[in-house]
Design a protein around this motif. Structure first.
Motif, mmCIF file in Angstrom:
data_model
loop_
_atom_site.group_PDB
_atom_site.id
_atom_site.type_symbol
_atom_site.label_atom_id
_atom_site.label_comp_id
_atom_site.label_asym_id
_atom_site.label_seq_id
_atom_site.Cartn_x
_atom_site.Cartn_y
_atom_site.Cartn_z
ATOM 1 N N LEU A 216 0.911 -1.302 0.039
ATOM 2 C CA LEU A 216 0.178 -0.038 0.041
ATOM 3 C C LEU A 216 0.829 1.012 0.016
ATOM 4 O O LEU A 216 0.425 2.439 -0.413
ATOM 5 C CB LEU A 216 -1.026 0.017 1.365
ATOM 6 N N VAL A 217 2.263 1.065 0.348
ATOM 7 C CA VAL A 217 2.912 2.316 0.656
ATOM 8 C C VAL A 217 3.854 2.506 -0.575
ATOM 9 O O VAL A 217 3.995 3.641 -1.186
ATOM 10 C CB VAL A 217 3.861 2.473 1.858
ATOM 11 N N MET A 218 4.384 1.444 -1.130
ATOM 12 C CA MET A 218 5.320 1.346 -2.090
ATOM 13 C C MET A 218 4.690 2.052 -3.473
ATOM 14 O O MET A 218 3.639 1.742 -3.936
ATOM 15 C CB MET A 218 5.916 -0.023 -2.625
ATOM 16 N N ARG A 219 5.554 3.178 -4.077
ATOM 17 C CA ARG A 219 5.312 3.655 -5.410
ATOM 18 C C ARG A 219 6.502 3.935 -6.173
ATOM 19 O O ARG A 219 7.642 4.350 -5.230
ATOM 20 C CB ARG A 219 4.348 5.185 -5.203
ATOM 21 N N PRO A 220 6.683 3.940 -7.225
ATOM 22 C CA PRO A 220 8.031 4.133 -8.099
ATOM 23 C C PRO A 220 8.306 5.613 -8.036
ATOM 24 O O PRO A 220 9.574 5.931 -8.191
ATOM 25 C CB PRO A 220 7.560 3.951 -9.530
ATOM 26 N N ASP A 221 7.323 6.744 -7.554
ATOM 27 C CA ASP A 221 7.926 8.079 -7.243
ATOM 28 C C ASP A 221 8.394 8.201 -5.961
ATOM 29 O O ASP A 221 7.676 7.935 -5.066
ATOM 30 C CB ASP A 221 6.516 8.864 -7.597
ATOM 31 N N THR A 226 7.794 8.501 -0.116
ATOM 32 C CA THR A 226 7.867 8.873 1.068
ATOM 33 C C THR A 226 6.829 9.595 1.988
ATOM 34 O O THR A 226 6.552 9.411 3.070
ATOM 35 C CB THR A 226 9.084 10.066 1.095
ATOM 36 N N SER A 227 6.258 10.332 1.192
ATOM 37 C CA SER A 227 4.735 10.923 1.997
ATOM 38 C C SER A 227 3.845 10.001 2.355
ATOM 39 O O SER A 227 3.191 9.986 3.355
ATOM 40 C CB SER A 227 4.211 11.908 0.979
ATOM 41 N N ARG A 228 3.931 8.860 1.542
ATOM 42 C CA ARG A 228 2.738 7.848 1.864
ATOM 43 C C ARG A 228 3.310 7.026 2.975
ATOM 44 O O ARG A 228 2.691 6.522 3.979
ATOM 45 C CB ARG A 228 2.451 6.751 0.763
ATOM 46 N N GLY A 229 4.765 6.849 3.101
ATOM 47 C CA GLY A 229 5.375 5.976 4.306
ATOM 48 C C GLY A 229 5.032 6.873 5.656
ATOM 49 O O GLY A 229 4.632 6.180 6.636
ATOM 50 N N ILE A 230 5.356 8.176 5.553
ATOM 51 C CA ILE A 230 5.096 8.925 6.772
ATOM 52 C C ILE A 230 3.609 9.030 7.088
ATOM 53 O O ILE A 230 3.422 8.826 8.279
ATOM 54 C CB ILE A 230 5.715 10.309 6.354
ATOM 55 N N GLY A 231 2.807 9.181 6.228
ATOM 56 C CA GLY A 231 1.211 9.304 6.404
ATOM 57 C C GLY A 231 0.980 8.018 6.751
ATOM 58 O O GLY A 231 0.050 8.040 7.903
ATOM 59 N N ARG A 232 1.111 7.048 6.427
ATOM 60 C CA ARG A 232 0.861 5.496 7.184
ATOM 61 C C ARG A 232 1.237 5.183 8.168
ATOM 62 O O ARG A 232 0.465 4.847 9.166
ATOM 63 C CB ARG A 232 1.047 4.446 6.164
ATOM 64 N N ALA A 233 2.356 5.659 8.454
ATOM 65 C CA ALA A 233 2.925 5.365 9.949
ATOM 66 C C ALA A 233 2.266 6.218 11.160
ATOM 67 O O ALA A 233 1.715 5.752 12.051
ATOM 68 C CB ALA A 233 4.418 5.789 9.980
ATOM 69 N N LEU A 234 2.256 7.519 10.627
ATOM 70 C CA LEU A 234 1.497 8.457 11.610
ATOM 71 C C LEU A 234 -0.021 8.148 11.793
ATOM 72 O O LEU A 234 -0.715 8.033 12.876
ATOM 73 C CB LEU A 234 1.602 9.907 11.335
ATOM 74 N N ALA A 235 -0.614 7.804 10.681
ATOM 75 C CA ALA A 235 -2.316 7.564 10.674
ATOM 76 C C ALA A 235 -2.355 6.171 11.484
ATOM 77 O O ALA A 235 -3.446 5.931 12.151
ATOM 78 C CB ALA A 235 -2.642 7.419 9.201
ATOM 79 N N THR A 236 -1.727 5.018 11.226
ATOM 80 C CA THR A 236 -1.703 3.776 11.830
ATOM 81 C C THR A 236 -1.787 3.872 13.323
ATOM 82 O O THR A 236 -2.381 3.436 14.158
ATOM 83 C CB THR A 236 -0.910 2.806 11.290
ATOM 84 N N ILE A 237 -0.531 4.672 13.657
ATOM 85 C CA ILE A 237 -0.481 4.830 15.092
ATOM 86 C C ILE A 237 -1.606 5.577 15.877
ATOM 87 O O ILE A 237 -2.183 5.299 17.049
ATOM 88 C CB ILE A 237 0.691 5.790 15.405
ATOM 89 N N ALA A 238 -2.110 6.542 15.140
ATOM 90 C CA ALA A 238 -3.464 7.491 15.563
ATOM 91 C C ALA A 238 -4.493 6.437 15.522
ATOM 92 O O ALA A 238 -5.396 6.466 16.725
ATOM 93 C CB ALA A 238 -3.573 8.686 14.730
ATOM 94 N N LEU A 317 10.401 -1.396 4.814
ATOM 95 C CA LEU A 317 10.872 -1.949 3.743
ATOM 96 C C LEU A 317 10.319 -1.506 2.531
ATOM 97 O O LEU A 317 11.168 -1.382 1.648
ATOM 98 C CB LEU A 317 10.061 -3.501 3.983
ATOM 99 N N ALA A 318 9.249 -0.686 2.562
ATOM 100 C CA ALA A 318 8.918 -0.191 1.298
ATOM 101 C C ALA A 318 9.792 0.850 1.010
ATOM 102 O O ALA A 318 10.060 1.315 -0.119
ATOM 103 C CB ALA A 318 7.569 0.424 1.562
ATOM 104 N N VAL A 319 10.059 2.045 1.836
ATOM 105 C CA VAL A 319 10.825 2.933 1.739
ATOM 106 C C VAL A 319 12.321 2.464 1.318
ATOM 107 O O VAL A 319 13.172 3.062 0.305
ATOM 108 C CB VAL A 319 10.739 3.832 2.918
ATOM 109 N N GLY A 320 12.929 1.501 2.050
ATOM 110 C CA GLY A 320 14.359 0.940 1.787
ATOM 111 C C GLY A 320 14.469 0.563 0.452
ATOM 112 O O GLY A 320 15.308 0.728 -0.344
ATOM 113 N N PHE A 321 13.342 -0.466 -0.027
ATOM 114 C CA PHE A 321 13.475 -1.079 -1.396
ATOM 115 C C PHE A 321 13.053 -0.076 -2.347
ATOM 116 O O PHE A 321 13.501 0.172 -3.658
ATOM 117 C CB PHE A 321 12.616 -1.946 -1.585
ATOM 118 N N GLY A 322 12.109 1.091 -2.344
ATOM 119 C CA GLY A 322 11.477 1.980 -3.192
ATOM 120 C C GLY A 322 12.480 3.139 -3.467
ATOM 121 O O GLY A 322 12.646 3.677 -4.610
ATOM 122 N N ALA A 323 13.149 3.470 -2.236
ATOM 123 C CA ALA A 323 14.066 4.761 -2.354
ATOM 124 C C ALA A 323 15.306 4.408 -2.536
ATOM 125 O O ALA A 323 16.070 5.338 -2.692
ATOM 126 C CB ALA A 323 13.677 5.747 -0.743
#
Length: 337
Positions: A216-221, A226-238, A317-323
């Motif tokens: 759900l986070v990984m994108r080629p851009d 990065t924005s999806r990774g940060i957004g998912r982390a914060l939204a999941t915690i909340a 994992l998504a940010v590491g592999f994608g970025a």
């Protein structure tokens, strides 16, 4: 209308920062009303399942042409089928990991050639990962039926809105060529397979959570990733923290119904934003379905931390592999001038 045309492409990242649409918020309030009513009257788990049922289709919003609004039904059916496939695969861990990699790669290749491939990549493949956390296919089938009914309800309500002029230009293709799609599919599949392998090897409850986060986070851009990774982390915690507070200290059906309604209307109304806040609702509703009425304080606490840690692991994992991995591979294979 091409069914997948309204589904954001993997590389699409030029959305408005807020993205709030009142028509989508009003639509959301109407489609979640039955689920909220079920929860408020004490039928918390069926109501939470119904709330999950409307979410995949509702996030697309109301397309300009009425005939294109049947996309809601297509999305609901595709998501449900993906979950059933994942649930069946969960009984064979090795096959599940191999299949998850293969499905991610094939979906990326399909997205390079067909618009419906984007639907597979963005919705069906994550649904397969989610299905890995549903070890009984009968439960996955029941949830798929609920999602199908929710999608049908979303479509019927959307027909009440007037048609509008469609945007003049289609979005850019998700990948510049088939080779780029293949590289992305391999990297995506590897990251998801690693997430699923580690969760299955450790016999963790809900082993599909980390892999679903990757997909759900990984994108080629990189910027969007990065924005999806940060957004998912914060939204999941909340979302998980809200579930922990409500279920652990005051598990009142009317309160659960109110939070469910507010979260769903919020994430659907802001569905066109580039801020990835959907996990705010999904984390809360998923933990409600799993824990309400059957768990003590210690199980609620353990599941809360598991949800957060599995999602953060998937995001890393998504940010590491994608970025890192994907851009490096792209540079190594780029023709020299």
């Amino acid at each position: 209308m091409n069914a997948a045309a309204a589904v954001p492409a993997p590389g699409a990242g030029h959305r408005p920062a807020s993205g709030w649409k009142w028509r989508n918020a009003v639509h959301a309030a109407l489609i979640v009303a039955p689920a909220v009513a079920l929860i408020a009257t004490g039928h918390v788990v069926p109501g939470a399942a119904a709330a999950i049922g409307v979410l995949p289709a509702a996030l697309v919003g109301i397309t300009p042409a009425r005939r294109g609004r049947v996309l809601a039904v297509v999305i609901g059916a595709a998501f449900g089928i993906g979950m059933i496939i994942g649930s069946v695969l969960s009984r064979q861990p090795v096959l599940a990991v191999v299949a998850l990699f293969a499905i991610a790669l094939l979906a990326a290749l399909a997205a390079a050639r067909h618009r419906w491939g984007v639907l597979l990549l963005n919705l069906v493949v994550p649904a397969v990962a989610i299905g890995l956390s549903i070890p009984r296919p009968g439960e996955a089938l029941t949830l798929a039926v609920v999602i199908g009914l929710g999608s049908l309800w979303s479509w019927l309500l959307a027909l009440a809105w007037p048609a509008r002029p469609a945007p003049a230009a289609a979005g850019p293709p998700p990948f510049p060529d088939r080779a780029a799609a293949a590289r992305y599919g391999v990297v995506l599949g590897l990251a998801a397979a690693i997430a699923a392998t580690s969760s299955l090897a450790l016999s963790l409850p809900h082993p599909g959570w980390a892999a679903a986060a990757v997909l759900l986070v990984m994108r080629p851009d990189v910027g969007l990733l990065t924005s999806r990774g940060i957004g998912r982390a914060l939204a999941t915690i909340a979302g998980a923290a809200t579930a922990y507070a409500v279920l652990g200290w005051y598990p009142s059906p009317p309160l659960i119904a109110a939070v469910t309604g507010v979260f769903l209307v919020g994430v659907i109304g802001a569905g066109t934003s580039r801020r990835y806040i959907t996990p705010l609702a999904t984390a809360f509703i998923a933990l409600t379905m799993i824990l309400y009425g059957t768990a003590g304080q210690s199980e609620i606490r353990d599941t809360f931390w598991l949800r957060i840690m599995q999602n953060l692991y998937g995001v890393v994992l998504a940010v590491g592999f994608g970025a890192v991995v994907l851009p490096l591979w792209d540079r190594l294979t780029r023709p020299k001038p």
